[in-house]
Scaffold this motif. Structure first.
Motif, PDB file in Angstrom:
ATOM      1  N   CYS A 196      11.232  -1.510  -6.820  1.00 16.76           N
ATOM      2  CA  CYS A 196       9.964  -1.910  -6.233  1.00 16.76           C
ATOM      3  C   CYS A 196      10.052  -3.342  -5.712  1.00 16.76           C
ATOM      4  O   CYS A 196       9.679  -3.619  -4.582  1.00 16.76           O
ATOM      5  N   LYS A 231       5.600   4.867 -10.795  1.00 13.55           N
ATOM      6  CA  LYS A 231       4.201   4.624 -10.448  1.00 13.55           C
ATOM      7  C   LYS A 231       3.629   3.497 -11.281  1.00 13.55           C
ATOM      8  O   LYS A 231       4.028   3.314 -12.429  1.00 13.55           O
ATOM      9  N   ASP A 270       7.177   5.641  -6.195  1.00 12.31           N
ATOM     10  CA  ASP A 270       6.474   6.788  -5.633  1.00 12.31           C
ATOM     11  C   ASP A 270       4.989   6.486  -5.501  1.00 12.31           C
ATOM     12  O   ASP A 270       4.180   6.866  -6.332  1.00 12.31           O
ATOM     13  N   GLY A 271       4.635   5.756  -4.468  1.00  3.66           N
ATOM     14  CA  GLY A 271       3.230   5.499  -4.226  1.00  3.66           C
ATOM     15  C   GLY A 271       2.680   4.355  -5.048  1.00  3.66           C
ATOM     16  O   GLY A 271       1.847   4.547  -5.917  1.00  3.66           O
ATOM     17  N   ASP A 301       8.264   5.182   2.792  1.00  4.92           N
ATOM     18  CA  ASP A 301       6.922   5.265   3.325  1.00  4.92           C
ATOM     19  C   ASP A 301       6.108   4.107   2.760  1.00  4.92           C
ATOM     20  O   ASP A 301       6.450   3.525   1.743  1.00  4.92           O
ATOM     21  N   GLY A 302       5.005   3.811   3.410  1.00  7.86           N
ATOM     22  CA  GLY A 302       4.098   2.808   2.877  1.00  7.86           C
ATOM     23  C   GLY A 302       4.003   1.585   3.772  1.00  7.86           C
ATOM     24  O   GLY A 302       4.705   1.463   4.771  1.00  7.86           O
ATOM     25  N   GLU A 303       3.104   0.692   3.388  1.00  5.35           N
ATOM     26  CA  GLU A 303       2.884  -0.522   4.166  1.00  5.35           C
ATOM     27  C   GLU A 303       3.083  -1.741   3.280  1.00  5.35           C
ATOM     28  O   GLU A 303       2.645  -1.764   2.139  1.00  5.35           O
ATOM     29  N   GLU A 343      -5.625   9.813 -10.532  1.00  6.36           N
ATOM     30  CA  GLU A 343      -5.740   8.864  -9.423  1.00  6.36           C
ATOM     31  C   GLU A 343      -5.711   7.444  -9.978  1.00  6.36           C
ATOM     32  O   GLU A 343      -6.237   7.192 -11.062  1.00  6.36           O
ATOM     33  N   LYS A 401       6.628   3.832  -1.035  1.00 12.24           N
ATOM     34  CA  LYS A 401       7.501   4.883  -1.565  1.00 12.24           C
ATOM     35  C   LYS A 401       8.944   4.551  -1.241  1.00 12.24           C
ATOM     36  O   LYS A 401       9.253   4.168  -0.112  1.00 12.24           O
ATOM     37  N   SER A 428       0.716   0.658  -5.109  1.00  7.93           N
ATOM     38  CA  SER A 428      -0.139  -0.249  -4.340  1.00  7.93           C
ATOM     39  C   SER A 428      -0.542  -1.434  -5.202  1.00  7.93           C
ATOM     40  O   SER A 428      -0.922  -1.244  -6.348  1.00  7.93           O
ATOM     41  N   ARG A 480       0.832  -1.195   0.000  1.00  8.74           N
ATOM     42  CA  ARG A 480       0.000   0.000   0.000  1.00  8.74           C
ATOM     43  C   ARG A 480       0.869   1.248   0.000  1.00  8.74           C
ATOM     44  O   ARG A 480       1.630   1.486   0.920  1.00  8.74           O
ATOM     45  N   ASP A 481       0.732   2.023  -1.057  1.00  9.29           N
ATOM     46  CA  ASP A 481       1.359   3.334  -1.129  1.00  9.29           C
ATOM     47  C   ASP A 481       2.867   3.278  -0.834  1.00  9.29           C
ATOM     48  O   ASP A 481       3.401   4.094  -0.091  1.00  9.29           O
TER      49      ASP A 481
END
Lengths: 336, 325
Positions: free
Chosen positions: B58, B233, B33-34, B70-72, B309, B12, B36, B9-10
């Motif tokens: 990634c 992305k 960069d973000g 960042d992220g999960e 989005e 980074k 998911s 999730r998201d």
């Protein structure tokens, strides 16, 4: 397809290149013959180690000797045998009459000279232009290969260009002196597909404009299908099949070509549940071939393949194949 | 419905750029960069994109080979996004990696036996004899002759070396394997052998793969679902057939049309090939709005202002593009 002009601009007969190494000889190129006409694009496909690059480098003496030794054969550029000419003459040929695009755009430009200098170098050497004319020519060339703001980029160094741009610079250098023959050694292998599409477009365009003969080495059958007029398939230092592009893809005769075409998945059409594989490994080339090099991996292998090396035999319409099996000479791909 | 084994999730991953006399941070390369996505148990998610788009980063970040920005990340029900490397070690046996370059990822001074056996030494209490048995068993599984156990990597060909790398990844019975361009360095005829091996192993051992590749045709063959990355992305994520038959994002469309078809007849009629102009922008300085707006053939005003989005356009088919707003 070229029209009218049927003279061969480059003709290679029975070329043999052997490397001497500490653990014995490596026969990298074995009796390779081919020819190209002006305006024609000959594709050369094969896996790594099949001798594609070594063949082309042998043509214009780019291999260091020793260890390389071009043992036999002739390389006729407009009737002149390049294997017999003086080193001085060969320097005129390289970059002048024969252009070469190397595989890796990252390492084949000199990092300490500007791009402009590297393009002007062959122009001044071979065409005898002065500095000003050479500069004009360099700008013209960079525009030709589609680099925006060409005049401003002459004083840039290679590291300021991206991979695709550097490959364009390489193409510009190879084209600098209007070569009769352009040899492109896997020019798009190191590039991404979208950049590869750009380069292929440029080459198509330039071929129409300049009408030179091109030899395009690659291992990507997709690229070959798109641009080549004729295709030579190499395996273990030999040309095993040679045909115009349509018969090669629609009616491949050599078991290796057939297998190769089946191993590659595509982005459209049917999706096979399992990929076809060619079992085994390509052979070591420790000695001159005395038997068919593909025999250990061939589904059609029979006694004669172990005893003799097949020569290329014509099967009609400019299609020839080096295989003993009758299926290679008569049938379409039904059984193999 | 099978449950997702891996949830991202998201995510980074930014690499800082330091410059100047005091080596102050002046910016960051936004390699990922973000991002998911989910990977279901037993499936293969293909991750495609051009070089430099962040697909390898990634893959490595998902395994926490980096400390992510960042992220999960959840693997097998355990959140590993912010865990420290020491406590992650216990988790490592469930997630493994097969690297791109079979030449570089094997220690030239270790025998094949010790390379494949090393994870067993680290993570299990097996005796030497048990280890040797296990290594032989693994070599057998990946199609290497177990008699070669005492040989060194240089004595093997590229395809065989990649098999060694796969055997090493399998040693600890992982559930999840990240395959980072496992076939990029191999010849066409050898690629097929390795891909078939990966598929057989998946069937027999129930593995889950994240298959990173730039080869769209090979990904079409092996993957169940495919994610397309561009400049850090994911721009499109869809089941394989949906993605290849009707791509929703213009980048995917361009990418697919750029793949040369090994068929001269198709190549001749394929004049509707989309050739993207220009190069990929630098991930240190991505364009404003949509990352793809500088090269997009169907760019609109809104694209240069707003970042689209990433949303589900059709069931199971995700895309990040203003064309589908």
């Amino acid at each position: 397809m070229p029209d009218g002009d049927t003279r061969n601009v480059l003709e290679v007969n029975n070329l043999r290149t052997v490397f001497g190494t500490r653990s014995g000889e490596v026969h990298a190129v074995n009796s390779v013959s081919f020819h190209v006409k002006p305006g024609e694009l000959l594709g050369v496909v094969g896996e790594s180690g099949s001798g594609k690059s070594v063949t082309m480098m042998s043509l214009i003496g780019l291999l260091p000797s020793p260890p390389a030794d071009v043992r036999e054969g002739e390389v006729l550029l407009d009737g002149e045998d390049l294997l017999k000419v003086t080193p001085d003459r060969l320097r005129d040929v390289r970059g002048g009459e024969v252009g070469f695009i190397f595989q890796d755009p990252m390492t084949s430009l000199n990092p300490v000279f500007t791009v402009g200098y590297q393009i002007m170098e062959p122009v001044r050497r071979h065409m005898g232009l002065n500095k000003k004319q050479a500069k004009a020519r360099a700008i013209e060339l960079l525009e030709l290969v589609g680099i925006p703001g060409a005049a401003g980029r002459l004083s840039d160094y290679p590291h300021q260009f991206s991979g695709g741009m550097r490959q364009r610079v390489m193409i510009a250098i190879a084209l600098a002196c209007d070569p009769k023959v352009l040899i492109a050694d896997e020019p798009t292998t190191a590039l991404d597909v979208t950049i590869q599409a750009q380069i292929l477009e440029i080459v198509e365009d330039l071929r129409a404009k300049l009408g030179m003969a091109i030899i395009w080495i690659t291992h990507d059958l997709g690229v070959i299908a798109g641009i080549a007029d004729r295709v030579a398939v190499m395996y273990a230092g030999q040309i095993v099949e040679h045909a115009p592009v349509f018969p090669l893809f629609n009616d491949p005769r050599h078991p290796y070509t057939r297998a190769l075409l089946k191993t590659i998945p595509t982005v459209s059409g049917e999706r096979a549940a399992k990929l076809q594989v060619i079992e085994g490994q390509p052979p070591m080339l420790g000695a001159a071939p005395t038997a068919c090099p593909f025999r250990d991996r061939c589904p059609l292998v029979f006694d004669r393949c172990h005893a003799e090396n097949p020569l290329r035999a014509d099967v009609g319409d400019g299609h020839d194949v080096a295989c003993f099996h009758p299926l290679a000479h008569t049938a379409k791909e039904a059984v193999a | 419905m099978t449950r997702p084994l891996v949830k991202v999730r998201d995510l980074k991953m930014h690499f800082p750029i330091y410059a100047g006399l005091l080596r102050r941070q002046v910016g960051a390369v936004k390699a990922v960069d973000g991002v998911s996505f989910d990977i279901l148990e037993g499936e293969t998610l293909g991750l495609v994109g051009e070089s430099g788009c962040g697909k390898s980063t990634c893959g490595r970040a998902v395994l926490r080979l980096y400390d992510i920005t960042d992220g999960e990340i959840t693997v097998d029900g355990r959140a590993i996004g912010s865990e420290d490397q020491r406590s992650l070690r216990k988790m490592r046996p469930t997630m493994q990696m097969v690297f791109q370059d079979p030449q570089a990822c094997l220690n030239p001074r270790m025998t094949v036996g010790s390379i494949i056996g090393e994870p067993l030494v680290e993570h299990t209490a097996m005796s030497k004899a048990e280890r040797t048995d296990k290594v032989r068993d693994l070599m057998d599984k990946v199609g290497l002759n177990a008699a070669f156990i005492n040989r060194y990597p240089h004595e093997f060909s590229g395809g065989q070396r990649q098999r060694i790398g796969i055997a090493r990844a399998l040693a600890l019975n992982p559930k999840f394997i990240v395959c980072d361009e496992p076939i990029a360095a191999l010849d066409v005829s050898i690629q097929a052998q390795v891909v078939n091996l990966l598929e057989e192993l998946q069937d027999s051992l129930g593995l889950t793969y994240l298959f990173i590749s730039h080869d769209l045709s090979m990904v079409r063959h092996i993957a169940d679902r495919v994610a397309v990355m561009y400049l850090g992305k994911v721009v499109e994520l869809a089941p394989r057939d949906a993605l290849y038959d009707e791509p929703l994002h213009p980048y995917t469309e361009a990418l697919l049309s750029a793949v040369p078809e090994p068929d001269p007849a198709k190549a001749g009629q394929k004049r509707d090939r989309i050739v993207l102009q220009g190069d990929v922008p630098s991930p240190a300085n991505p364009p404003e709005g949509c990352n793809f707006c500088t090269r997009c053939p169907r760019v609109m005003d809104v694209c240069t202002r707003l970042d689209p989005e990433f949303r589900e356009v059709k069931p199971g088919h995700w895309a990040a593009c203003h064309l589908h707003d």
